[in-house]
Scaffold this active site. Structure first.
Site, mmCIF file in Angstrom:
data_model
loop_
_atom_site.group_PDB
_atom_site.id
_atom_site.type_symbol
_atom_site.label_atom_id
_atom_site.label_comp_id
_atom_site.label_asym_id
_atom_site.label_seq_id
_atom_site.Cartn_x
_atom_site.Cartn_y
_atom_site.Cartn_z
ATOM 1 N N SER A 235 0.829 -1.224 0.000
ATOM 2 C CA SER A 235 0.000 0.000 0.000
ATOM 3 C C SER A 235 0.853 1.259 0.000
ATOM 4 O O SER A 235 1.087 1.838 -1.057
ATOM 5 C CB SER A 235 -0.981 -0.030 1.156
ATOM 6 N N ARG A 236 1.291 1.693 1.159
ATOM 7 C CA ARG A 236 2.159 2.873 1.247
ATOM 8 C C ARG A 236 3.150 2.627 2.380
ATOM 9 O O ARG A 236 2.782 2.087 3.427
ATOM 10 C CB ARG A 236 1.350 4.144 1.553
ATOM 11 N N GLU A 267 16.107 3.148 2.401
ATOM 12 C CA GLU A 267 16.930 2.161 1.714
ATOM 13 C C GLU A 267 18.164 1.694 2.490
ATOM 14 O O GLU A 267 18.454 0.498 2.512
ATOM 15 C CB GLU A 267 17.299 2.695 0.314
ATOM 16 N N HIS A 281 7.925 0.023 -5.861
ATOM 17 C CA HIS A 281 6.536 0.376 -6.208
ATOM 18 C C HIS A 281 6.164 -0.148 -7.609
ATOM 19 O O HIS A 281 5.875 0.629 -8.525
ATOM 20 C CB HIS A 281 6.342 1.901 -6.144
HETATM 21 P P1 NAD Z 1 -9.981 0.673 -1.621
HETATM 22 O O1 NAD Z 1 -10.389 2.058 -1.279
HETATM 23 O O2 NAD Z 1 -10.831 -0.111 -2.559
HETATM 24 O O3 NAD Z 1 -9.852 -0.196 -0.266
HETATM 25 C C1 NAD Z 1 -9.285 0.299 0.913
HETATM 26 C C2 NAD Z 1 -9.976 -0.380 2.075
HETATM 27 O O4 NAD Z 1 -9.330 0.025 3.281
HETATM 28 C C3 NAD Z 1 -11.464 0.033 2.207
HETATM 29 O O5 NAD Z 1 -12.263 -1.122 2.287
HETATM 30 C C4 NAD Z 1 -11.494 0.851 3.497
HETATM 31 O O6 NAD Z 1 -12.721 0.755 4.177
HETATM 32 C C5 NAD Z 1 -10.345 0.213 4.260
HETATM 33 N N1 NAD Z 1 -9.829 1.055 5.350
HETATM 34 C C6 NAD Z 1 -9.637 2.396 5.375
HETATM 35 N N2 NAD Z 1 -9.136 2.754 6.561
HETATM 36 C C7 NAD Z 1 -8.993 1.619 7.306
HETATM 37 C C8 NAD Z 1 -8.531 1.334 8.623
HETATM 38 N N3 NAD Z 1 -8.095 2.312 9.442
HETATM 39 N N4 NAD Z 1 -8.538 0.053 9.050
HETATM 40 C C9 NAD Z 1 -8.990 -0.945 8.242
HETATM 41 N N5 NAD Z 1 -9.452 -0.730 6.993
HETATM 42 C C10 NAD Z 1 -9.444 0.520 6.534
HETATM 43 O O7 NAD Z 1 -8.489 0.785 -2.142
HETATM 44 P P2 NAD Z 1 -7.685 -0.318 -2.992
HETATM 45 O O8 NAD Z 1 -7.904 -0.108 -4.447
HETATM 46 O O9 NAD Z 1 -7.939 -1.652 -2.426
HETATM 47 O O10 NAD Z 1 -6.182 0.155 -2.693
HETATM 48 C C11 NAD Z 1 -5.648 0.113 -1.383
HETATM 49 C C12 NAD Z 1 -4.334 0.878 -1.367
HETATM 50 O O11 NAD Z 1 -3.363 0.178 -2.148
HETATM 51 C C13 NAD Z 1 -4.376 2.280 -2.027
HETATM 52 O O12 NAD Z 1 -4.857 3.265 -1.149
HETATM 53 C C14 NAD Z 1 -2.933 2.510 -2.404
HETATM 54 O O13 NAD Z 1 -2.256 3.122 -1.335
HETATM 55 C C15 NAD Z 1 -2.381 1.095 -2.588
HETATM 56 N N6 NAD Z 1 -2.053 0.794 -3.987
HETATM 57 C C16 NAD Z 1 -0.789 0.380 -4.271
HETATM 58 C C17 NAD Z 1 -0.452 0.062 -5.570
HETATM 59 C C18 NAD Z 1 0.940 -0.415 -5.894
HETATM 60 O O14 NAD Z 1 1.362 -0.298 -7.026
HETATM 61 N N7 NAD Z 1 1.636 -1.007 -4.944
HETATM 62 C C19 NAD Z 1 -1.388 0.206 -6.593
HETATM 63 C C20 NAD Z 1 -2.675 0.595 -6.278
HETATM 64 C C21 NAD Z 1 -2.993 0.909 -4.957
#
Ligand code: NAD
Length: 314
Positions: A235-236, A267, A281
């Site tokens: 995620s981040r 790093e 990423h």
């Molecule tokens: P999404 O919005 O569909 O899902 C996020 C989920 O997290 C939701 O169900 C939300 O209710 C839940 N949430 C929010 N706060 C929370 C908390 N405190 N505790 C528990 N659950 C919580 O988003 P997604 O499409 O599934 O993406 C998730 C994350 O993945 C993005 O925000 C982004 O940071 C990351 N991402 C990374 C890449 C990559 O290349 N690595 C690509 C896309 C997204």
């Protein structure tokens, strides 16, 4: 025909620039801030800004006086000054569900790679060292393990779908609980975050970076986890307290970690840590994902040109 002056803020590699140019519909006048082969553009004339990782700050938005749309190529919004864009009534569109498949596949790859010491054994074998026995005591099957998903949104659910064939127990925690039918469909059980950390062999983070999620896994949480647990973060990076992760790995409080979003500033730690896989990423960084992403973005900009409804606005 009116064309939408569209500026891609990020510098792309030449093949990626060629790819989006080749997909561009006639209603989109596509330009690049730093082109390889495409047309040069400037922020001041942009009606639409395409943003991958470029920081779309207040200053950038202020300079774009004709701006009608900010089009993200992903879902995260931490690189966009959302509050300022909202204040200026500029819509922001995100790619919901389009890049989730690639991230979900990388999550599975990370779990298996950690369980089999894939990167370490590859490096040793290439050096001519034959470590058939070295890691047997410390390698695992995913079969029959418990996997905890924190954040069961689009990507979390895609991961659950892919886990089905591995015969695992799936726990999840989210601020929103699924209804019973959806839980049954994904074969998962809702638990508190504490229970998930205590029971899971694999903990995978799929929440957005928010004030409430920043640093959500630190010393206290590592102490709750099993000593055989692996942590996956696609995620981040700021969801983790990095120093606490390093300590947890080096002191064998957990078994391993794989991070797609290891911040470059972290790093130097990476070199010294056991059982850590880091990637720059790349979760959504595949040809297939970007083909879908660019199709969506260009189609949405076409919507802007044709006064059709914009898709996936936040
Ligand atoms: P999404 O919005 O569909 O899902 C996020 C989920 O997290 C939701 O169900 C939300 O209710 C839940 N949430 C929010 N706060 C929370 C908390 N405190 N505790 C528990 N659950 C919580 O988003 P997604 O499409 O599934 O993406 C998730 C994350 O993945 C993005 O925000 C982004 O940071 C990351 N991402 C990374 C890449 C990559 O290349 N690595 C690509 C896309 C997204």
């Amino acid at each position: 025909m009116s064309k939408v002056y569209t500026l891609y803020l990020d510098k792309l590699s030449e093949p990626m620039e060629q790819m989006i140019i080749s997909m561009c519909p006639p209603e989109v006048d596509l330009r690049f801030l730093e082109p390889n082969v495409g047309k040069q553009g400037c922020i001041e004339d942009a009606e639409c800004l395409i943003v991958t990782t470029y920081k779309c700050t207040k200053e950038v938005i202020e300079r774009a006086k004709h701006l009608k749309l900010i089009q993200r190529t992903g879902i995260g919004l931490d690189m966009v000054d959302v509050a300022y864009a909202k204040q200026k009534n500029i819509p922001i569109s995100v790619c919901v569900g389009i890049n989730s498949q690639g991230v979900a596949e990388l999550t599975i790859l990370f779990i298996l790679a950690l369980y089999r010491h894939l990167t370490t054994l590859d490096e040793l074998t290439r050096k001519g060292e034959w470590h058939t026995w070295t890691y047997r005591h410390d390698s695992f099957d995913l079969y029959k393990k418990t996997v905890g998903i924190i954040g069961a949104g689009t990507i979390g659910k895609e991961v659950m779908k892919r886990l089905k064939g591995f015969d695992v127990e799936i726990l999840y925690n989210d601020v929103v609980r699924m209804d019973q039918d959806t839980e049954e469909k994904y074969g998962c059980s809702y638990v508190s975050r504490e229970e998930l950390l205590q029971r899971s062999d694999v903990v995978s983070l799929h929440v957005p970076l928010l004030d409430s999620t920043r640093g959500m896994i630190g010393k206290k949480e590592f102490a709750m986890m099993k000593d055989n647990a692996v942590l996956i973060n696609t995620s981040r990076s700021q969801l983790l307290v990095v120093e606490d992760l390093i300590e947890a790995l080096n002191n064998k409080i957990i078994h391993g970690a794989a991070l797609d979003v290891f911040h470059p500033a972290d790093e130097p730690f990476g070199r010294t840590v056991r059982n850590l896989i880091t990637m720059p990423h790349i979760g959504a960084a595949t040809y297939d994902t970007y083909y879908r992403v660019y199709s969506f973005c260009l189609n949405n900009i076409q919507n802007l040109a044709l006064n059709n409804e914009l898709q996936c606005l936040i």
